[in-house]
Design a protein around this motif. Structure first.
Motif, PDB file in Angstrom:
ATOM      1  N   ARG A   5      27.315 -24.351 -14.299  1.00 30.33           N
ATOM      2  CA  ARG A   5      27.613 -23.895 -12.947  1.00 30.33           C
ATOM      3  C   ARG A   5      26.349 -23.598 -12.141  1.00 30.33           C
ATOM      4  NH1 ARG A   5      32.090 -19.290 -13.657  1.00 30.33           N
ATOM      5  NH2 ARG A   5      30.762 -18.733 -15.429  1.00 30.33           N
ATOM      6  N   MET A   6      25.202 -23.530 -12.819  1.00 30.34           N
ATOM      7  CA  MET A   6      23.945 -23.252 -12.129  1.00 30.34           C
ATOM      8  C   MET A   6      22.837 -24.082 -12.768  1.00 30.34           C
ATOM      9  SD  MET A   6      22.958 -21.023  -9.626  1.00 30.34           S
ATOM     10  CE  MET A   6      23.878 -19.493  -9.775  1.00 30.34           C
ATOM     11  N   SER A   7      22.023 -24.719 -11.931  1.00 31.93           N
ATOM     12  CA  SER A   7      20.828 -25.423 -12.408  1.00 31.93           C
ATOM     13  C   SER A   7      19.598 -24.664 -11.915  1.00 31.93           C
ATOM     14  CB  SER A   7      20.782 -26.857 -11.881  1.00 31.93           C
ATOM     15  OG  SER A   7      21.817 -27.643 -12.400  1.00 31.93           O
ATOM     16  N   VAL A   8      18.689 -24.373 -12.820  1.00 32.83           N
ATOM     17  CA  VAL A   8      17.428 -23.712 -12.489  1.00 32.83           C
ATOM     18  C   VAL A   8      16.315 -24.748 -12.606  1.00 32.83           C
ATOM     19  CG1 VAL A   8      15.812 -21.862 -13.065  1.00 32.83           C
ATOM     20  CG2 VAL A   8      18.281 -21.518 -13.378  1.00 32.83           C
ATOM     21  N   VAL A   9      15.556 -24.937 -11.544  1.00 33.47           N
ATOM     22  CA  VAL A   9      14.481 -25.926 -11.510  1.00 33.47           C
ATOM     23  C   VAL A   9      13.143 -25.200 -11.521  1.00 33.47           C
ATOM     24  CG1 VAL A   9      13.386 -27.755 -10.159  1.00 33.47           C
ATOM     25  CG2 VAL A   9      15.893 -27.635 -10.320  1.00 33.47           C
ATOM     26  N   MET A  10      12.329 -25.499 -12.541  1.00 33.89           N
ATOM     27  CA  MET A  10      11.034 -24.829 -12.703  1.00 33.89           C
ATOM     28  C   MET A  10       9.920 -25.864 -12.846  1.00 33.89           C
ATOM     29  SD  MET A  10       9.711 -22.284 -15.768  1.00 33.89           S
ATOM     30  CE  MET A  10      10.918 -21.023 -15.433  1.00 33.89           C
ATOM     31  N   PRO A  11       9.086 -26.061 -11.814  1.00 38.95           N
ATOM     32  CA  PRO A  11       7.916 -26.932 -11.963  1.00 38.95           C
ATOM     33  C   PRO A  11       6.814 -26.226 -12.739  1.00 38.95           C
ATOM     34  CG  PRO A  11       8.030 -26.054  -9.730  1.00 38.95           C
ATOM     35  CD  PRO A  11       9.214 -25.504 -10.463  1.00 38.95           C
ATOM     36  N   VAL A  12       6.103 -26.979 -13.561  1.00 42.82           N
ATOM     37  CA  VAL A  12       5.067 -26.377 -14.407  1.00 42.82           C
ATOM     38  C   VAL A  12       3.776 -27.176 -14.285  1.00 42.82           C
ATOM     39  CG1 VAL A  12       4.372 -25.851 -16.772  1.00 42.82           C
ATOM     40  CG2 VAL A  12       6.730 -25.426 -16.045  1.00 42.82           C
ATOM     41  N   TYR A  13       2.698 -26.460 -13.957  1.00 40.76           N
ATOM     42  CA  TYR A  13       1.375 -27.087 -13.904  1.00 40.76           C
ATOM     43  C   TYR A  13       0.322 -26.013 -14.167  1.00 40.76           C
ATOM     44  CZ  TYR A  13      -2.698 -29.714 -12.303  1.00 40.76           C
ATOM     45  OH  TYR A  13      -3.927 -30.341 -12.240  1.00 40.76           O
ATOM     46  N   ASN A  14      -0.265 -26.029 -15.363  1.00 37.26           N
ATOM     47  CA  ASN A  14      -1.383 -25.149 -15.719  1.00 37.26           C
ATOM     48  C   ASN A  14      -1.082 -23.665 -15.443  1.00 37.26           C
ATOM     49  OD1 ASN A  14      -2.765 -27.425 -16.505  1.00 37.26           O
ATOM     50  ND2 ASN A  14      -4.170 -27.450 -14.774  1.00 37.26           N
ATOM     51  N   TYR A  84      25.244 -25.372  -7.896  1.00 36.94           N
ATOM     52  CA  TYR A  84      24.280 -24.448  -7.303  1.00 36.94           C
ATOM     53  C   TYR A  84      22.918 -24.674  -7.951  1.00 36.94           C
ATOM     54  CZ  TYR A  84      28.574 -22.085  -5.884  1.00 36.94           C
ATOM     55  OH  TYR A  84      29.816 -21.803  -5.369  1.00 36.94           O
ATOM     56  N   ILE A  85      21.874 -24.621  -7.134  1.00 35.33           N
ATOM     57  CA  ILE A  85      20.522 -24.887  -7.620  1.00 35.33           C
ATOM     58  C   ILE A  85      19.623 -23.698  -7.272  1.00 35.33           C
ATOM     59  CG2 ILE A  85      18.480 -26.358  -7.386  1.00 35.33           C
ATOM     60  CD1 ILE A  85      20.396 -28.684  -6.881  1.00 35.33           C
ATOM     61  N   ALA A  86      18.997 -23.149  -8.293  1.00 39.52           N
ATOM     62  CA  ALA A  86      18.050 -22.049  -8.128  1.00 39.52           C
ATOM     63  C   ALA A  86      16.653 -22.566  -8.420  1.00 39.52           C
ATOM     64  CB  ALA A  86      18.393 -20.899  -9.073  1.00 39.52           C
ATOM     65  N   LEU A  99      20.960 -14.421 -10.991  1.00 36.68           N
ATOM     66  CA  LEU A  99      21.861 -15.561 -10.905  1.00 36.68           C
ATOM     67  C   LEU A  99      23.315 -15.119 -10.748  1.00 36.68           C
ATOM     68  CD1 LEU A  99      20.437 -18.171 -13.448  1.00 36.68           C
ATOM     69  CD2 LEU A  99      20.078 -18.020 -10.975  1.00 36.68           C
ATOM     70  N   MET A 100      23.714 -14.058 -11.444  1.00 38.60           N
ATOM     71  CA  MET A 100      25.087 -13.572 -11.326  1.00 38.60           C
ATOM     72  C   MET A 100      25.391 -13.138  -9.897  1.00 38.60           C
ATOM     73  SD  MET A 100      28.033 -12.896 -12.598  1.00 38.60           S
ATOM     74  CE  MET A 100      27.863 -12.865 -14.398  1.00 38.60           C
ATOM     75  N   LEU A 101      24.487 -12.386  -9.283  1.00 33.60           N
ATOM     76  CA  LEU A 101      24.728 -11.880  -7.941  1.00 33.60           C
ATOM     77  C   LEU A 101      24.784 -13.007  -6.917  1.00 33.60           C
ATOM     78  CD1 LEU A 101      22.456  -8.712  -8.128  1.00 33.60           C
ATOM     79  CD2 LEU A 101      24.960  -8.748  -8.028  1.00 33.60           C
ATOM     80  N   HIS A 102      23.917 -13.987  -7.042  1.00 32.30           N
ATOM     81  CA  HIS A 102      23.951 -15.114  -6.104  1.00 32.30           C
ATOM     82  C   HIS A 102      25.182 -15.993  -6.348  1.00 32.30           C
ATOM     83  CE1 HIS A 102      20.184 -14.375  -4.094  1.00 32.30           C
ATOM     84  NE2 HIS A 102      19.560 -14.268  -5.246  1.00 32.30           N
ATOM     85  N   PHE A 103      25.585 -16.147  -7.600  1.00 25.28           N
ATOM     86  CA  PHE A 103      26.780 -16.936  -7.890  1.00 25.28           C
ATOM     87  C   PHE A 103      28.005 -16.300  -7.235  1.00 25.28           C
ATOM     88  CE2 PHE A 103      30.496 -17.824 -10.576  1.00 25.28           C
ATOM     89  CZ  PHE A 103      30.507 -19.213 -10.510  1.00 25.28           C
ATOM     90  N   VAL A 104      28.145 -14.993  -7.390  1.00 23.51           N
ATOM     91  CA  VAL A 104      29.270 -14.282  -6.773  1.00 23.51           C
ATOM     92  C   VAL A 104      29.213 -14.417  -5.254  1.00 23.51           C
ATOM     93  CG1 VAL A 104      30.268 -12.002  -6.390  1.00 23.51           C
ATOM     94  CG2 VAL A 104      29.554 -12.678  -8.695  1.00 23.51           C
ATOM     95  N   ASN A 153       9.762 -16.632  -0.328  1.00 23.94           N
ATOM     96  CA  ASN A 153       9.055 -17.420  -1.333  1.00 23.94           C
ATOM     97  C   ASN A 153      10.060 -18.335  -2.025  1.00 23.94           C
ATOM     98  OD1 ASN A 153       9.845 -16.088  -4.143  1.00 23.94           O
ATOM     99  ND2 ASN A 153       9.552 -14.439  -2.664  1.00 23.94           N
ATOM    100  N   VAL A 154       9.556 -19.353  -2.708  1.00 24.38           N
ATOM    101  CA  VAL A 154      10.435 -20.401  -3.233  1.00 24.38           C
ATOM    102  C   VAL A 154      11.234 -19.933  -4.444  1.00 24.38           C
ATOM    103  CG1 VAL A 154      10.517 -22.830  -3.931  1.00 24.38           C
ATOM    104  CG2 VAL A 154       8.742 -22.067  -2.403  1.00 24.38           C
ATOM    105  N   SER A 155      10.855 -18.822  -5.067  1.00 23.92           N
ATOM    106  CA  SER A 155      11.602 -18.320  -6.214  1.00 23.92           C
ATOM    107  C   SER A 155      12.770 -17.424  -5.804  1.00 23.92           C
ATOM    108  CB  SER A 155      10.663 -17.552  -7.151  1.00 23.92           C
ATOM    109  OG  SER A 155       9.650 -18.396  -7.653  1.00 23.92           O
ATOM    110  N   ALA A 156      12.970 -17.238  -4.507  1.00 19.73           N
ATOM    111  CA  ALA A 156      14.014 -16.336  -4.030  1.00 19.73           C
ATOM    112  C   ALA A 156      15.371 -16.992  -3.784  1.00 19.73           C
ATOM    113  CB  ALA A 156      13.548 -15.629  -2.756  1.00 19.73           C
ATOM    114  N   PRO A 157      15.475 -18.242  -3.312  1.00 15.52           N
ATOM    115  CA  PRO A 157      16.787 -18.771  -2.918  1.00 15.52           C
ATOM    116  C   PRO A 157      17.577 -19.419  -4.056  1.00 15.52           C
ATOM    117  CG  PRO A 157      15.102 -20.357  -2.331  1.00 15.52           C
ATOM    118  CD  PRO A 157      14.383 -19.169  -2.924  1.00 15.52           C
ATOM    119  N   VAL A 158      18.895 -19.384  -3.887  1.00 17.06           N
ATOM    120  CA  VAL A 158      19.823 -20.203  -4.664  1.00 17.06           C
ATOM    121  C   VAL A 158      20.598 -21.023  -3.641  1.00 17.06           C
ATOM    122  CG1 VAL A 158      21.779 -20.231  -6.236  1.00 17.06           C
ATOM    123  CG2 VAL A 158      19.971 -18.531  -6.540  1.00 17.06           C
ATOM    124  N   LEU A 159      20.632 -22.336  -3.818  1.00 12.32           N
ATOM    125  CA  LEU A 159      21.166 -23.239  -2.801  1.00 12.32           C
ATOM    126  C   LEU A 159      22.441 -23.932  -3.283  1.00 12.32           C
ATOM    127  CD1 LEU A 159      17.742 -23.808  -3.055  1.00 12.32           C
ATOM    128  CD2 LEU A 159      18.272 -24.595  -0.757  1.00 12.32           C
TER     129      LEU A 159
END
Length: 328
Positions: A5-14, A84-86, A99-104, A153-159
């Motif tokens: 029900r939720m996808s979390v996208v995390m880019p990683v670089y160094n 939903y994408i976080a 995630l629970m609060l944004h899902f609700v 900041n980019v870590s704040a929204p769930v879309l």
């Protein structure tokens, strides 16, 4: 298997100093029906070794050639299976109930396309700082997005995926690949997308109470980055002018003045008092009404610049560092 029900996208670089905290903050969520898509953006440190050390079937690692944050997020979004994408940058972390609060919130309000909350600032060691992002939460307009970026900041929204997909476009060189973030940006790619969603695609933004993201402030930036950030932000405004000419005609000067004030605050924190004074003076000349709209923040920025002139930038930085790392 059913889709999460939720996808979390995390880019990683160094980011080997921080990535374990970021991943653990996702695995510790009280909302458990998610997938964590970790996009390896081709870094050279031990970040991905740490990522692979986590044994959880909800984690997927997607390798790619280095494309930068925007490109890594696009790859992750393309892989996402949930409605939903976080987004979580790999040097930040989340409150366990985020995630629970944004899902609700999104489930209860199908008209909302982007849900977000405030953020607490942490330093490079993870210690809480005395400042926070407490954005406007309701009745958010395209003007609010353009001028003050309440998402912060980019870590704040769930879309909501259906809302995000309104802004999708084919990559200009790789036509088989879909983009949401504009990969030609190295800074300001987030605000460019938020403004496009709000002004061009009529996506609704609304926040919820709480400081649910720990947004990490890492030192060592150079004053030259302030100039690069301003140039990138100005390019964002040019694109917004093409997409929403009436919005920018009405509010573009105020948006630029707010950005100049923010960069003045960053400049004085970096010790470049002359640049800070020039930027705040330009803001006052361009749109003096922002000093009436937010008198406390404006006065604090002016005061910081004057104090730095009196004490010298190095002493001022030591005294005021915890306070000047917040966004203006």
């Amino acid at each position: 298997m059913t889709a999460p029900r939720m996808s979390v996208v995390m880019p990683v670089y160094n980011v080997e100093a921080y990535i374990a905290e970021a991943i653990q903050s996702v695995l510790d969520q009280t909302f458990e029906d998610f997938e964590l898509i970790i996009v390896d953006d081709g870094g050279q440190d031990g970040s991905m070794d740490l990522a692979r050390s986590f044994d959880d079937p909800r984690i997927r690692i997607v390798p790619q050639e280095n494309r930068g944050l925007a490109g890594a997020r696009n790859i992750g979004i393309a892989e996402a299976q949930a409605p939903y994408i976080a987004l979580l940058d790999s040097d930040d972390r989340w409150h366990q109930d985020k995630l629970m609060l944004h899902f609700v919130h999104l489930q209860a309000n199908p008209h909302i396309g982007v849900s977000y909350a405030g953020s607490r600032m942490i330093d490079e060691h993870g210690a809480a700082m005395s400042v926070a992002m407490r954005p406007k939460l309701t009745d958010v307009t395209a003007r609010d997005i353009l001028c003050r970026n309440p998402i912060g900041n980019v870590s704040a929204p769930v879309l909501r995926r259906t809302a995000l997909d309104r802004a999708a476009f084919p990559h200009p060189q790789e036509r088989t690949r879909t983009c949401w973030f504009d990969e030609s940006f190295r800074q300001s790619e987030d605000i460019e997308l938020w403004v496009r969603l709000a002004s061009l695609h009529d996506v609704s933004f609304e926040g919820i109470e709480g400081l649910l993201t720990d947004y990490r402030i890492i030192g060592g930036a150079l004053s030259a980055n302030v100039v690069k950030q301003y140039l990138s932000w100005s390019r964002m405004l040019d694109i917004a002018r093409d997409n929403a000419p009436e919005l920018v005609a009405k509010h573009g000067d105020a948006a630029r003045a707010y950005q100049l004030r923010y960069l003045a605050r960053r400049s004085v924190q970096l010790g470049n008092v002359a640049l800070a004074n020039d930027l705040i003076s330009r803001a006052a000349s361009l749109a003096p009404r922002i000093f009436l709209e937010e008198p406390v923040k404006s006065a604090a920025t002016w005061g910081a610049i004057k104090l730095a002139r009196l004490t010298g930038p190095e002493r001022f930085r030591r005294l005021a560092r915890p306070y000047l790392k917040a966004a203006a």
